[in-house]
Scaffold this active site. Structure first.
Site, mmCIF file in Angstrom:
data_model
loop_
_atom_site.group_PDB
_atom_site.id
_atom_site.type_symbol
_atom_site.label_atom_id
_atom_site.label_comp_id
_atom_site.label_asym_id
_atom_site.label_seq_id
_atom_site.Cartn_x
_atom_site.Cartn_y
_atom_site.Cartn_z
ATOM 1 N N LYS A 184 -67.037 -68.244 43.994
ATOM 2 C CA LYS A 184 -66.899 -66.890 44.470
ATOM 3 C C LYS A 184 -66.083 -66.082 43.465
ATOM 4 O O LYS A 184 -65.404 -66.677 42.651
ATOM 5 C CB LYS A 184 -66.279 -66.868 45.862
ATOM 6 N N HIS A 200 -65.336 -72.331 49.528
ATOM 7 C CA HIS A 200 -64.527 -73.550 49.656
ATOM 8 C C HIS A 200 -64.102 -73.816 51.110
ATOM 9 O O HIS A 200 -63.730 -74.932 51.439
ATOM 10 C CB HIS A 200 -63.311 -73.528 48.716
ATOM 11 N N LYS A 228 -63.658 -77.660 53.890
ATOM 12 C CA LYS A 228 -62.522 -78.069 54.712
ATOM 13 C C LYS A 228 -63.002 -78.983 55.833
ATOM 14 O O LYS A 228 -63.962 -78.673 56.529
ATOM 15 C CB LYS A 228 -61.840 -76.833 55.333
ATOM 16 N N GLU A 269 -51.974 -65.780 56.035
ATOM 17 C CA GLU A 269 -51.273 -66.499 54.972
ATOM 18 C C GLU A 269 -49.861 -65.973 54.842
ATOM 19 O O GLU A 269 -49.609 -64.804 55.118
ATOM 20 C CB GLU A 269 -51.988 -66.291 53.633
ATOM 21 N N ASP A 273 -62.210 -60.392 49.559
ATOM 22 C CA ASP A 273 -61.688 -61.704 49.189
ATOM 23 C C ASP A 273 -61.938 -62.740 50.294
ATOM 24 O O ASP A 273 -62.158 -63.910 50.012
ATOM 25 C CB ASP A 273 -60.180 -61.570 48.917
ATOM 26 N N HIS A 302 -65.323 -66.384 53.605
ATOM 27 C CA HIS A 302 -64.623 -67.419 54.379
ATOM 28 C C HIS A 302 -64.664 -67.174 55.894
ATOM 29 O O HIS A 302 -65.005 -68.067 56.665
ATOM 30 C CB HIS A 302 -63.165 -67.511 53.936
ATOM 31 N N LYS A 310 -52.226 -61.317 53.926
ATOM 32 C CA LYS A 310 -51.232 -62.032 53.137
ATOM 33 C C LYS A 310 -49.846 -61.613 53.600
ATOM 34 O O LYS A 310 -49.671 -60.557 54.185
ATOM 35 C CB LYS A 310 -51.421 -61.710 51.653
HETATM 36 C C1 BG6 Z 1 -59.416 -67.773 48.254
HETATM 37 C C2 BG6 Z 1 -58.871 -66.388 48.133
HETATM 38 O O1 BG6 Z 1 -60.806 -67.758 48.180
HETATM 39 O O2 BG6 Z 1 -59.006 -68.320 49.499
HETATM 40 C C3 BG6 Z 1 -57.361 -66.403 48.228
HETATM 41 O O3 BG6 Z 1 -59.270 -65.806 46.899
HETATM 42 C C4 BG6 Z 1 -56.917 -67.110 49.482
HETATM 43 O O4 BG6 Z 1 -56.841 -65.089 48.181
HETATM 44 C C5 BG6 Z 1 -57.610 -68.450 49.639
HETATM 45 O O5 BG6 Z 1 -55.522 -67.298 49.413
HETATM 46 C C6 BG6 Z 1 -57.318 -69.067 50.998
HETATM 47 O O6 BG6 Z 1 -57.812 -70.371 51.039
HETATM 48 P P1 BG6 Z 1 -57.042 -71.533 51.786
HETATM 49 O O7 BG6 Z 1 -57.889 -72.730 51.576
HETATM 50 O O8 BG6 Z 1 -55.703 -71.626 51.126
HETATM 51 O O9 BG6 Z 1 -56.941 -71.105 53.209
#
Ligand code: BG6
Length: 488
Positions: A151, A181, A185, A219, A238, A243, A339
């Site tokens: 991505k 990604h 998980k 986050e 993002d 996601h 964030k």
């Molecule tokens: C990424 C984003 O794809 O995913 C980040 O670019 C983000 O900004 C991250 O922090 C979050 O992934 P995870 O696995 O830490 O929840």
């Protein structure tokens, strides 16, 4: 084990290769899932040799034993598993945009290959076009040629379509593995197990019984060193169409006919196609101001490196989604991500409707807890079910209780950075956990009004770092008589 193949990593010196791909290969080697014939070619534009690349990566792997906060952490690096990977590493200096690079690759890559694009998004289309032009995407004599694309996949609907068009001009759809990604998980995959391996959830997993659903990816980290990437991107692009929509799909799609990649991806695409484009009035954006988080003062987004002092980039987004299909009509799905929030929490909370009739006159209705099933993705992994029970004693009083399933109570933890399954699946040719073109485009179409509208003036609402997000996000739910689950 995976079939013999060559893994070609564009971006050999990059962060992704060091932090995630090598640990994932190491874990796969430890589980004996890699073919003895595997070889790994790293491509990048700086000088290097097999030996220097091996040494650099060995040093990085060793450093993971010291950094308990990294995605990958191990007490010790097993010399056998790392040795397996290390001796298969080769380095090739090459410019991603020069045809010679691809001739050099062609001379080194016989048979089956996975081309992994661990590079900035602007290189995706050019690299794949060069691979095509050099004949590297031809699958002959039973060999496969696959491309893994990271991505961000486009920055809006038009650019995602254009990228798909360029990729599909030189490769077939089944050769393209678009990564999200979140799909790697453990807990995201276990949503399918919870829903489809049990008889007791699916019957109530619908509008008759579900009041609404909250999907959260909160986050505590800020934008860190990624200001240059994040400024033109923002929280919506993002996190949301990729996601959060993957969590949405897993939660809301119809049961697929099988776990065959196309069956699953078709159900996901159907779900996203049923989501209405989000009007501006159903979304909120925020940006973190200075605040206190986990006992320390943290800076405002606008004071972060590579961020404009008057930046209008959102670091928080909340949306109300409306799904126009038989199962979910009238059931809002509220999504939020941000964030520098109070706590780190990625989860799906399914809020059920109350009991139809209030029998317990000694407990006022507003003291009855809603039934909520929380599917926890990160950092806790498992489920929590909240319901009402009787408080022991002579009178009939009720109180909120919960039961939890914690993955670690039942299963040994497997070392996992989240890319193991994805790399392995790509080698064995299982595209279930990768995004198909139609899915990506449908997701961009849903957020298109926000991508367009938010770009035009106006600043996001400020929220203090360490808080639960901007006030307007609370108002978005309050308008419907609901509220967000607390984050702490
Ligand atoms: C990424 C984003 O794809 O995913 C980040 O670019 C983000 O900004 C991250 O922090 C979050 O992934 P995870 O696995 O830490 O929840």
């Amino acid at each position: 084990a995976a079939p013999p193949c060559t893994l070609v990593i564009f971006g050999a010196g990059g962060d992704l290769t060091k932090r995630l791909l090598m640990p994932a290969l190491y874990n796969l080697a430890g589980s004996r899932l890699l073919a003895g014939e595997l070889s790994v070619w790293g491509i990048d534009h700086v000088d290097g040799s097999d030996e220097s690349w091996r040494q650099n990566l060995t040093a990085t792997m060793d450093s993971f034993t010291k950094d308990a906060g990294a995605e990958f952490h191990a007490e010790r690096i097993d010399p056998e598993a790392w040795g397996f990977v290390r001796e298969r590493l080769h380095y090739l200096k090459g410019d991603f945009l020069a045809p010679e690079t691809y001739r050099d690759i062609a001379a080194r890559v016989p048979g089956s290959a996975v081309f992994y694009l661990a590079v900035a998004a602007r290189f995706f289309a050019p690299i794949v076009e060069h691979l095509g032009a050099a004949g590297l995407l031809k699958q002959e004599g039973g060999a496969f040629r696959r491309v893994v694309i990271e991505k961000p996949f486009g920055s809006d609907l038009a650019s995602a379509r254009e990228l798909n068009r360029r990729l599909l001009a030189v490769a077939e759809e089944p050769q393209l593995y678009r990564i999200d990604h979140f799909l790697g998980k453990e807990t995201v995959q276990s949503i399918m197990a919870i829903r489809f391996a049990n008889g007791m959830f699916e019957p109530i997993w619908r509008r008759e019984h579900v009041d609404h659903v909250q999907i959260t990816a909160a986050e505590t980290i800020g934008v860190e060193e990624r200001g240059a990437f994040y400024e033109p991107t923002g929280a919506l692009r993002d996190m949301v169409p990729n996601h959060l929509f993957q969590l949405l799909c897993m939660t809301a799609m119809e049961p697929p006919n099988s776990f065959d990649a196309e069956a699953v991806r078709t159900e996901k695409a159907k779900l996203v196609q049923a989501v209405r484009p989000v009007p501006l009035a159903d979304a909120v954006r925020g940006q973190y101001a200075a605040g206190r988080l986990l006992g320390r003062d943290v800076a405002a987004y606008r004071a972060e490196p590579h961020v404009a002092a008057d930046s209008r980039t959102e670091t928080y987004a909340a949306l109300k989604l409306t799904i126009d299909n038989w199962r979910w009509a009238g059931v809002p799905f509220y999504l939020r991500t941000g964030k520098r929030m109070t706590g780190r929490r990625t989860e799906i909370a399914v809020h059920f409707k109350p009991a139809p009739y209030q029998l317990f006159r000694d407990t006022p209705v507003d003291q009855l807890a809603p039934n909520i099933l929380r599917i926890q993705v990160d950092p806790d992994q498992g489920t929590v079910t909240q319901f009402n029970a009787k408080v022991p004693g002579p009178t009939m009083r009720l109180a909120k209780v919960s039961t939890s399933y914690r993955e670690k109570d039942f299963f040994d933890e497997k070392p996992n950075v989240g890319y193991e399954t994805l790399l392995y699946d790509c080698m064995i040719g299982d595209a279930t956990l990768f995004q198909r073109a139609d899915n990506i485009e449908a997701s961009w179409a849903v957020v298109e009004p926000l991508v367009a509208g938010w770009g035009q003036g106006g600043a996001p609402q400020a929220y203090a770092a360490g808080s639960a997000g901007p006030a307007d996000a609370d108002a978005l739910l309050a308008r419907d008589g609901r509220h967000w689950l607390p984050l702490d």
